[in-house]
Design a protein around this motif. Structure first.
Motif, PDB file in Angstrom:
ATOM      1  N   SER A  34      59.612  52.811   5.416  1.00 31.21           N
ATOM      2  CA  SER A  34      59.471  54.252   5.163  1.00 31.21           C
ATOM      3  C   SER A  34      58.179  54.763   5.776  1.00 31.21           C
TER       4      SER A  34
ATOM      5  N   ASN B 186      51.245  54.747  -5.668  1.00 30.92           N
ATOM      6  CA  ASN B 186      50.555  53.508  -5.306  1.00 30.92           C
ATOM      7  C   ASN B 186      49.187  53.929  -4.777  1.00 30.92           C
TER       8      ASN B 186
ATOM      9  N   ASP C  23      58.286  60.277  -2.264  1.00 32.64           N
ATOM     10  CA  ASP C  23      58.326  58.877  -1.838  1.00 32.64           C
ATOM     11  C   ASP C  23      58.730  58.006  -3.027  1.00 32.64           C
TER      12      ASP C  23
ATOM     13  N   THR D 258      62.810  52.602   0.302  1.00 31.38           N
ATOM     14  CA  THR D 258      62.525  51.455   1.170  1.00 31.38           C
ATOM     15  C   THR D 258      63.301  50.223   0.716  1.00 31.38           C
TER      16      THR D 258
ATOM     17  N   SER E  37      61.758  47.435   1.151  1.00 32.13           N
ATOM     18  CA  SER E  37      60.644  46.482   1.101  1.00 32.13           C
ATOM     19  C   SER E  37      60.326  45.941  -0.291  1.00 32.13           C
TER      20      SER E  37
HETATM   21  C1  LIG Z   1      53.895  54.351  -2.154  1.00 37.09           C
HETATM   22  C2  LIG Z   1      54.455  53.616  -0.993  1.00 37.09           C
HETATM   23  N1  LIG Z   1      55.267  54.253  -0.172  1.00 37.09           N
HETATM   24  C3  LIG Z   1      55.786  53.660   0.906  1.00 37.09           C
HETATM   25  C4  LIG Z   1      55.479  52.358   1.203  1.00 37.09           C
HETATM   26  C5  LIG Z   1      55.953  51.811   2.495  1.00 37.09           C
HETATM   27  O1  LIG Z   1      56.979  50.983   2.441  1.00 37.09           O
HETATM   28  P1  LIG Z   1      57.660  50.458   3.742  1.00 37.09           P
HETATM   29  O2  LIG Z   1      57.006  51.022   4.954  1.00 37.09           O
HETATM   30  O3  LIG Z   1      57.523  48.987   3.666  1.00 37.09           O
HETATM   31  O4  LIG Z   1      59.071  50.951   3.613  1.00 37.09           O
HETATM   32  C6  LIG Z   1      54.652  51.625   0.382  1.00 37.09           C
HETATM   33  C7  LIG Z   1      54.303  50.239   0.708  1.00 37.09           C
HETATM   34  O5  LIG Z   1      53.471  49.607   0.154  1.00 37.09           O
HETATM   35  C8  LIG Z   1      54.112  52.279  -0.744  1.00 37.09           C
HETATM   36  O6  LIG Z   1      53.286  51.637  -1.564  1.00 37.09           O
END
Ligand SMILES: Cc1ncc(COP(=O)(O)O)c(C=O)c1O
Length: 381
Positions: free
Chosen positions: A105, A177, A204, A234, A236
């Motif tokens: 993302s 985060n 997000d 995501t 992830s």
């Molecule tokens: C708040 C937040 N948004 C988005 C992401 C990004 O995730 P990714 O690029 O791995 O999809 C993270 C990754 O740590 C995150 O903490």
């Protein structure tokens, strides 16, 4: 030839007559993203609890799909990410043509910034916002406005007080985060309703699935009828595919079509596409991932609190943010070094303006217990 950097990168420099390539204004003022620590000197297999990865690994179904990709490494991936598009559209009941896929993302945030920001425009975010929002905005020579987060929690009125006629995007990670805190959907709606229609509200949801409170909502349903709301997700975190880099967004068609003009065509890979579809289908792995967090999050919060530490929250994500109060006489930096020497890697947050906090990803039982034991020893030392 001069070796020195321009003293004031933001100042006007005659780039055409410089004796070497000069980055455009603002680039050298950007603090590059600091990833979670992945190794410690002298430690063979450290426990990495610094990047909010999935402690259970990844779905067995996704791993099998990834293995199949080995026969297809010579082909370019499908630029529309069609198999994931169809799977996401069915799973979440969304219009497939409104989806955007990205190399995580992260890439989608960068694409939105590039699509909407001109020099002098601004983005608005919380003061402890995820670093990627601001990096991408600054690369577009936009201003980053950071709203106060009293109690480490997003405050809608503070966000709104930062919005002006040059605001193009508002970024809101919910849960946030590195804070782990969240706001109920009634507040998100209030924010959206107060924003000018020309501002894109980016919700997000990287950690959305870990927030189990009934008043939480990632905004997908709400976004359906809006012209300026983008919801990102995501693979992830919950799906354990951080290494494959694939994320997605649900956006109004006009935004999707604009972003698609600048998106690199092959921005998600063959293995990522195959594994994402399989992961989406693995309910068992997903449930186990949520259960792990649901079980250990309150336990860690309680245990760490018992050591005199201040756990921010309650956290609604797959990590907890730990504060080292002044009265403890202990610092986050010393704690990080102490834990790291024992093979336990947590995240320092100097670049988030939280020098006396550490972020701990919720791990497996033995990992969580090891962190609590080590921190207890540290606090006694
Ligand atoms: C708040 C937040 N948004 C988005 C992401 C990004 O995730 P990714 O690029 O791995 O999809 C993270 C990754 O740590 C995150 O903490």
């Amino acid at each position: 030839m001069s070796q020195s950097s321009p003293k004031t990168p933001g100042a006007v420099i005659d780039r055409a007559s410089a004796d070497r390539p000069v980055p455009k204004a603002g680039i050298l003022e950007i603090h590059a993203y600091v990833p979670g620590k992945a190794s410690a000197p002298g430690i063979d297999k450290p426990v990495k609890l610094s990047a909010n990865e999935n402690a259970l690994g990844s779905s067995p179904k996704a791993r099998a799909a990834y293995a199949e990709a080995v026969d297809r490494l010579q082909v370019y991936p499908d630029p529309r990410t069609s198999i994931v598009r169809t799977a996401i559209a069915q799973h979440y009941r969304l219009e497939p043509e409104r989806l955007i896929f990205g190399c995580g993302s992260d890439e989608i945030f960068a694409l939105l910034n590039q699509t909407y920001l001109e020099p002098g425009d601004n983005i608005v975010q919380g003061e402890f916002a995820f670093a990627a929002f601001a990096i991408g905005a600054r690369a577009c020579q936009a201003e980053v406005r950071s709203a106060k987060e009293p109690g480490h929690r997003i405050d809608v009125d503070e966000l709104l007080s930062c919005v002006d006629e040059r605001t193009r995007l508002v970024f809101l990670a919910n849960p946030g985060n590195p804070t782990g805190t969240w706001i109920p959907f009634s507040e998100v709606r209030r924010l959206h309703e107060a924003l000018p229609p020309s501002v894109v509200l980016v919700l997000d949801g990287a950690y959305a699935e870990f927030c189990l409170d009934p008043s939480f909502d990632d905004g997908l349903e709400y976004a359906r009828a809006q012209e300026n709301v983008v919801v990102t997700h995501t693979f992830s975190k919950l799906y354990g595919l951080a290494g494959l880099r694939i994320g997605w967004a649900y956006a109004p068609l006009a935004i999707t079509e604009a972003v698609d003009r600048i998106r690199l065509p092959f921005n998600t890979t063959v293995p990522a596409q195959l594994a994402a579809v399989a992961a989406l289908d693995d309910v068992e792995f997903r449930d186990a991932s949520i259960e792990l967090v649901e079980r250990w999050r309150p336990w860690l919060t309680q245990q760490l609190g018992g050591l005199g530490l201040e756990v921010v929250g309650p956290s609604a994500a797959n990590f907890v943010l730990i504060g080292f109060p002044d009265r403890s006489g202990k610092t986050a930096g010393d704690a990080e070094a102490f834990l790291s020497a024992r093979g336990l890697l947590l995240r320092t947050l100097y670049n988030y303006g939280l020098p006396n906090h550490l972020r701990l990803t919720i791990g497996l039982e033995e990992q969580n217990r090891a962190v609590v034991e080590a921190l207890a020893e540290f606090m006694r030392s």
